[in-house]
Design a protein around this motif. Structure first.
Motif, PDB file in Angstrom:
ATOM      1  N   ARG A   1       0.836  -1.206   0.000  1.00  0.00           N
ATOM      2  CA  ARG A   1       0.000   0.000   0.000  1.00  0.00           C
ATOM      3  C   ARG A   1       0.871   1.256   0.000  1.00  0.00           C
ATOM      4  O   ARG A   1       0.620   2.200  -0.748  1.00  0.00           O
ATOM      5  CB  ARG A   1      -0.923  -0.028   1.211  1.00  0.00           C
ATOM      6  N   ASP A   2       1.928   1.251   0.812  1.00  0.00           N
ATOM      7  CA  ASP A   2       2.814   2.408   0.901  1.00  0.00           C
ATOM      8  C   ASP A   2       3.569   2.682  -0.392  1.00  0.00           C
ATOM      9  O   ASP A   2       3.992   3.803  -0.644  1.00  0.00           O
ATOM     10  CB  ASP A   2       3.813   2.238   2.047  1.00  0.00           C
TER      11      ASP A   2
ATOM     12  N   HIS B   1       0.263   0.716  -4.307  1.00  0.00           N
ATOM     13  CA  HIS B   1      -0.772  -0.235  -4.714  1.00  0.00           C
ATOM     14  C   HIS B   1      -2.073   0.134  -4.003  1.00  0.00           C
ATOM     15  O   HIS B   1      -2.099   0.230  -2.775  1.00  0.00           O
ATOM     16  CB  HIS B   1      -0.362  -1.668  -4.369  1.00  0.00           C
TER      17      HIS B   1
ATOM     18  N   ALA C   1      -5.346   0.115  -1.975  1.00  0.00           N
ATOM     19  CA  ALA C   1      -5.880  -0.808  -0.975  1.00  0.00           C
ATOM     20  C   ALA C   1      -7.020  -1.634  -1.557  1.00  0.00           C
ATOM     21  O   ALA C   1      -7.172  -2.812  -1.230  1.00  0.00           O
ATOM     22  CB  ALA C   1      -6.345  -0.037   0.256  1.00  0.00           C
TER      23      ALA C   1
ATOM     24  N   LEU D   1      -6.005  -5.002  -2.951  1.00  0.00           N
ATOM     25  CA  LEU D   1      -5.325  -5.937  -2.056  1.00  0.00           C
ATOM     26  C   LEU D   1      -6.371  -6.732  -1.278  1.00  0.00           C
ATOM     27  O   LEU D   1      -7.426  -6.209  -0.941  1.00  0.00           O
ATOM     28  CB  LEU D   1      -4.421  -5.178  -1.080  1.00  0.00           C
TER      29      LEU D   1
ATOM     30  N   PHE E   1      -5.730  -1.834   8.119  1.00  0.00           N
ATOM     31  CA  PHE E   1      -5.586  -1.640   6.672  1.00  0.00           C
ATOM     32  C   PHE E   1      -6.931  -1.280   6.041  1.00  0.00           C
ATOM     33  O   PHE E   1      -7.518  -2.075   5.301  1.00  0.00           O
ATOM     34  CB  PHE E   1      -5.007  -2.895   6.023  1.00  0.00           C
TER      35      PHE E   1
ATOM     36  N   VAL F   1      -8.616  -2.433   2.400  1.00  0.00           N
ATOM     37  CA  VAL F   1      -8.160  -3.740   1.960  1.00  0.00           C
ATOM     38  C   VAL F   1      -9.270  -4.745   2.243  1.00  0.00           C
ATOM     39  O   VAL F   1      -9.850  -4.746   3.326  1.00  0.00           O
ATOM     40  CB  VAL F   1      -6.858  -4.151   2.699  1.00  0.00           C
TER      41      VAL F   1
END
Length: 85
Positions: A5-6, A9, A11, A14, A31, A34
């Motif tokens: 994520r950082d 990508h 959330a 994922l 998260f 996600v």
């Protein structure tokens, strides 16, 4: 998940499959955005990368359950389970 994520990508792209309700709740809190659920097959559906982070003694059962999706979609599979050969 946090590292992906950082690095940009989204959330929403994922997913995490987690068997234990308390852990799912903590993951959803940690998260946001996600997808977190109990269904591992749903978590890997259409994935390009699958990270298997399970206890070594659970790996056989997890892989057996995921085999149809892994064979169909052919993602890269990364295991971070210690002690497997």
């Amino acid at each position: 998940v946090g590292a992906l994520r950082d690095r940009g990508h989204p959330a929403s792209r994922l997913a995490i499959g987690e068997a234990y309700e308390a852990t799912r709740s903590a993951l959803q809190r940690d998260f946001p955005g996600v997808h977190v659920g109990a269904d591992n097959l749903a978590a890997v559906a259409g994935a390009a990368l699958v990270v298997l982070a399970v206890k070594p003694q659970e790996m056989g059962a997890v892989v057996a359950a995921l085999r149809p999706a892994l064979q169909r979609d052919r993602p890269v599979v990364l295991s971070i389970a210690a002690g497997l050969r």
